[in-house]
Scaffold this motif. Structure first.
Motif, PDB file in Angstrom:
ATOM      1  N   PHE A  68      30.037  10.274 -65.642  1.00 49.05           N
ATOM      2  CA  PHE A  68      30.667  10.956 -66.773  1.00 49.05           C
ATOM      3  C   PHE A  68      29.651  11.164 -67.897  1.00 49.05           C
ATOM      4  O   PHE A  68      29.565  12.250 -68.475  1.00 49.05           O
ATOM      5  CB  PHE A  68      31.863  10.138 -67.280  1.00 49.05           C
ATOM      6  N   ILE A  69      28.880  10.127 -68.180  1.00 52.06           N
ATOM      7  CA  ILE A  69      27.884  10.202 -69.253  1.00 52.06           C
ATOM      8  C   ILE A  69      26.839  11.281 -68.942  1.00 52.06           C
ATOM      9  O   ILE A  69      26.515  12.110 -69.797  1.00 52.06           O
ATOM     10  CB  ILE A  69      27.216   8.822 -69.457  1.00 52.06           C
ATOM     11  N   ARG A  70      26.336  11.297 -67.705  1.00 54.86           N
ATOM     12  CA  ARG A  70      25.356  12.326 -67.308  1.00 54.86           C
ATOM     13  C   ARG A  70      25.963  13.720 -67.368  1.00 54.86           C
ATOM     14  O   ARG A  70      25.339  14.673 -67.826  1.00 54.86           O
ATOM     15  CB  ARG A  70      24.851  12.054 -65.885  1.00 54.86           C
ATOM     16  N   SER A  71      27.194  13.849 -66.882  1.00 54.28           N
ATOM     17  CA  SER A  71      27.844  15.158 -66.857  1.00 54.28           C
ATOM     18  C   SER A  71      28.067  15.704 -68.260  1.00 54.28           C
ATOM     19  O   SER A  71      27.869  16.891 -68.505  1.00 54.28           O
ATOM     20  CB  SER A  71      29.188  15.061 -66.133  1.00 54.28           C
ATOM     21  N   MET A  72      28.488  14.852 -69.160  1.00 54.11           N
ATOM     22  CA  MET A  72      28.700  15.304 -70.544  1.00 54.11           C
ATOM     23  C   MET A  72      27.385  15.763 -71.169  1.00 54.11           C
ATOM     24  O   MET A  72      27.356  16.761 -71.888  1.00 54.11           O
ATOM     25  CB  MET A  72      29.325  14.179 -71.386  1.00 54.11           C
ATOM     26  N   ARG A  73      26.308  15.043 -70.885  1.00 47.92           N
ATOM     27  CA  ARG A  73      25.005  15.430 -71.436  1.00 47.92           C
ATOM     28  C   ARG A  73      24.521  16.737 -70.806  1.00 47.92           C
ATOM     29  O   ARG A  73      24.060  17.640 -71.498  1.00 47.92           O
ATOM     30  CB  ARG A  73      23.988  14.308 -71.205  1.00 47.92           C
ATOM     31  N   ASN A  74      24.669  16.862 -69.472  1.00 49.15           N
ATOM     32  CA  ASN A  74      24.160  18.047 -68.782  1.00 49.15           C
ATOM     33  C   ASN A  74      25.010  19.288 -69.025  1.00 49.15           C
ATOM     34  O   ASN A  74      24.482  20.380 -69.184  1.00 49.15           O
ATOM     35  CB  ASN A  74      24.051  17.783 -67.283  1.00 49.15           C
ATOM     36  N   GLU A  75      26.322  19.146 -69.017  1.00 53.27           N
ATOM     37  CA  GLU A  75      27.215  20.308 -69.138  1.00 53.27           C
ATOM     38  C   GLU A  75      27.447  20.741 -70.581  1.00 53.27           C
ATOM     39  O   GLU A  75      27.536  21.929 -70.860  1.00 53.27           O
ATOM     40  CB  GLU A  75      28.578  20.004 -68.496  1.00 53.27           C
ATOM     41  N   PHE A  76      27.581  19.777 -71.486  1.00 57.40           N
ATOM     42  CA  PHE A  76      27.981  20.112 -72.854  1.00 57.40           C
ATOM     43  C   PHE A  76      26.968  19.691 -73.914  1.00 57.40           C
ATOM     44  O   PHE A  76      27.166  19.964 -75.088  1.00 57.40           O
ATOM     45  CB  PHE A  76      29.341  19.466 -73.177  1.00 57.40           C
ATOM     46  N   LYS A  79      26.000  13.497 -76.122  1.00 54.22           N
ATOM     47  CA  LYS A  79      25.620  12.136 -75.750  1.00 54.22           C
ATOM     48  C   LYS A  79      26.884  11.283 -75.752  1.00 54.22           C
ATOM     49  O   LYS A  79      27.729  11.429 -76.626  1.00 54.22           O
ATOM     50  CB  LYS A  79      24.632  11.551 -76.757  1.00 54.22           C
ATOM     51  N   VAL A  80      26.984  10.401 -74.782  1.00 57.67           N
ATOM     52  CA  VAL A  80      28.142   9.516 -74.687  1.00 57.67           C
ATOM     53  C   VAL A  80      27.638   8.081 -74.662  1.00 57.67           C
ATOM     54  O   VAL A  80      26.678   7.764 -73.971  1.00 57.67           O
ATOM     55  CB  VAL A  80      28.969   9.795 -73.412  1.00 57.67           C
ATOM     56  N   GLU A  98      27.373  12.784 -80.676  1.00 58.35           N
ATOM     57  CA  GLU A  98      27.584  11.600 -79.846  1.00 58.35           C
ATOM     58  C   GLU A  98      29.063  11.230 -79.781  1.00 58.35           C
ATOM     59  O   GLU A  98      29.730  11.113 -80.803  1.00 58.35           O
ATOM     60  CB  GLU A  98      26.775  10.426 -80.397  1.00 58.35           C
ATOM     61  N   LEU A  99      29.539  11.044 -78.564  1.00 62.34           N
ATOM     62  CA  LEU A  99      30.896  10.579 -78.310  1.00 62.34           C
ATOM     63  C   LEU A  99      30.803   9.072 -78.068  1.00 62.34           C
ATOM     64  O   LEU A  99      30.011   8.626 -77.250  1.00 62.34           O
ATOM     65  CB  LEU A  99      31.468  11.280 -77.081  1.00 62.34           C
ATOM     66  N   TYR A 100      31.598   8.312 -78.800  1.00 66.61           N
ATOM     67  CA  TYR A 100      31.555   6.854 -78.692  1.00 66.61           C
ATOM     68  C   TYR A 100      32.915   6.335 -78.257  1.00 66.61           C
ATOM     69  O   TYR A 100      33.943   6.714 -78.806  1.00 66.61           O
ATOM     70  CB  TYR A 100      31.169   6.233 -80.033  1.00 66.61           C
ATOM     71  N   MET A 112      37.562   5.240 -80.440  1.00 65.80           N
ATOM     72  CA  MET A 112      36.984   6.453 -79.881  1.00 65.80           C
ATOM     73  C   MET A 112      36.591   7.365 -81.035  1.00 65.80           C
ATOM     74  O   MET A 112      37.413   7.666 -81.889  1.00 65.80           O
ATOM     75  CB  MET A 112      37.984   7.162 -78.977  1.00 65.80           C
ATOM     76  N   VAL A 113      35.333   7.776 -81.014  1.00 67.93           N
ATOM     77  CA  VAL A 113      34.826   8.692 -82.035  1.00 67.93           C
ATOM     78  C   VAL A 113      34.282   9.909 -81.304  1.00 67.93           C
ATOM     79  O   VAL A 113      33.401   9.788 -80.455  1.00 67.93           O
ATOM     80  CB  VAL A 113      33.725   8.026 -82.889  1.00 67.93           C
ATOM     81  N   PHE A 114      34.833  11.068 -81.642  1.00 69.99           N
ATOM     82  CA  PHE A 114      34.449  12.315 -80.979  1.00 69.99           C
ATOM     83  C   PHE A 114      33.648  13.178 -81.944  1.00 69.99           C
ATOM     84  O   PHE A 114      34.003  13.297 -83.115  1.00 69.99           O
ATOM     85  CB  PHE A 114      35.699  13.087 -80.544  1.00 69.99           C
ATOM     86  N   PRO A 115      32.573  13.825 -81.455  1.00 71.52           N
ATOM     87  CA  PRO A 115      31.856  14.769 -82.320  1.00 71.52           C
ATOM     88  C   PRO A 115      32.730  15.983 -82.621  1.00 71.52           C
ATOM     89  O   PRO A 115      33.703  16.250 -81.916  1.00 71.52           O
ATOM     90  CB  PRO A 115      30.625  15.152 -81.496  1.00 71.52           C
ATOM     91  N   GLY A 116      32.376  16.717 -83.649  1.00 68.83           N
ATOM     92  CA  GLY A 116      33.207  17.799 -84.156  1.00 68.83           C
ATOM     93  C   GLY A 116      33.687  18.812 -83.133  1.00 68.83           C
ATOM     94  O   GLY A 116      34.885  19.093 -83.045  1.00 68.83           O
TER      95      GLY A 116
END
Length: 190
Positions: A68-76, A79-80, A98-100, A112-116
């Protein structure tokens, strides 16, 4: 010290072939060095992005979260960071993209903290629902690893739908624990 690349040979064609052979060997060594650095860098990024202080996650669950972490970085380009702590959660300094996700099972805390842009794509109602309802009352039974995977799948599915306007098959469900594919291996058609 000067490096002189003057291959020895009796004829011009033998010298040429020896020179080409040296260049091929240098190219292979350079490529292998670059691939080793890429692999090491990915391992370091994955290790820093997932911190399981409780040591409860199985290998398959860790692989799922890292996928999931790799996919979020590669697709969107997001950073997670996922932290599973035994101590109470403390405020984190985050980058703008960064998504935390922080979980403290002994203290029954989830943050959970989501970027804008991710927050906008998921919607406030969705974020509120997974933040409040997803984990409540499920820490005592140690169901939180399954709920973590379900939450990551829900986030991934929602973002893929926004990105591609396609229907996406669920990548993880509680009932199909044997079907634990990470986001990299399913979902988006190109």
């Amino acid at each position: 010290m000067a490096l002189i690349l003057n291959p020895h040979g009796k004829t011009a064609s033998e010298k040429f072939l020896r020179m080409v052979g040296m260049l091929v060997i240098f190219g292979i060594v350079g490529w292998a060095f670059w691939m080793n650095n890429q692999t090491t860098l990915e391992k370091l990024q994955a290790r820093n992005a997932l911190w399981d202080q409780t040591r409860v996650l199985s290998k398959a669950e860790r692989d799922f979260v890292q996928g999931f972490i790799r996919s979020m970085r590669n697709e969107f380009g997001v950073k997670v960071r996922v932290q599973i702590m035994t101590d109470p959660l403390a405020p984190q300094e985050l980058e703008t993209n960064e998504l935390y996700i922080g979980i403290s099972p002994p203290n029954e805390q989830v943050e959970m903290v989501f970027p804008g842009l991710v927050r906008h794509a998921l919607g406030d109602q969705f974020i509120k629902e997974i933040g409040q309802n997803q984990f409540s009352g499920n820490f005592s039974e140690d169901r939180w690893p399954t709920l973590l995977m379900t939450t990551l799948s829900m986030i991934w599915e929602r973002l893929i739908k926004v990105d591609s306007n396609q229907t996406v098959a669920p990548v993880y469900s509680e009932n199909g624990a044997g079907n634990m594919t990470d986001p990299e291996s399913g979902g988006k058609k190109e």
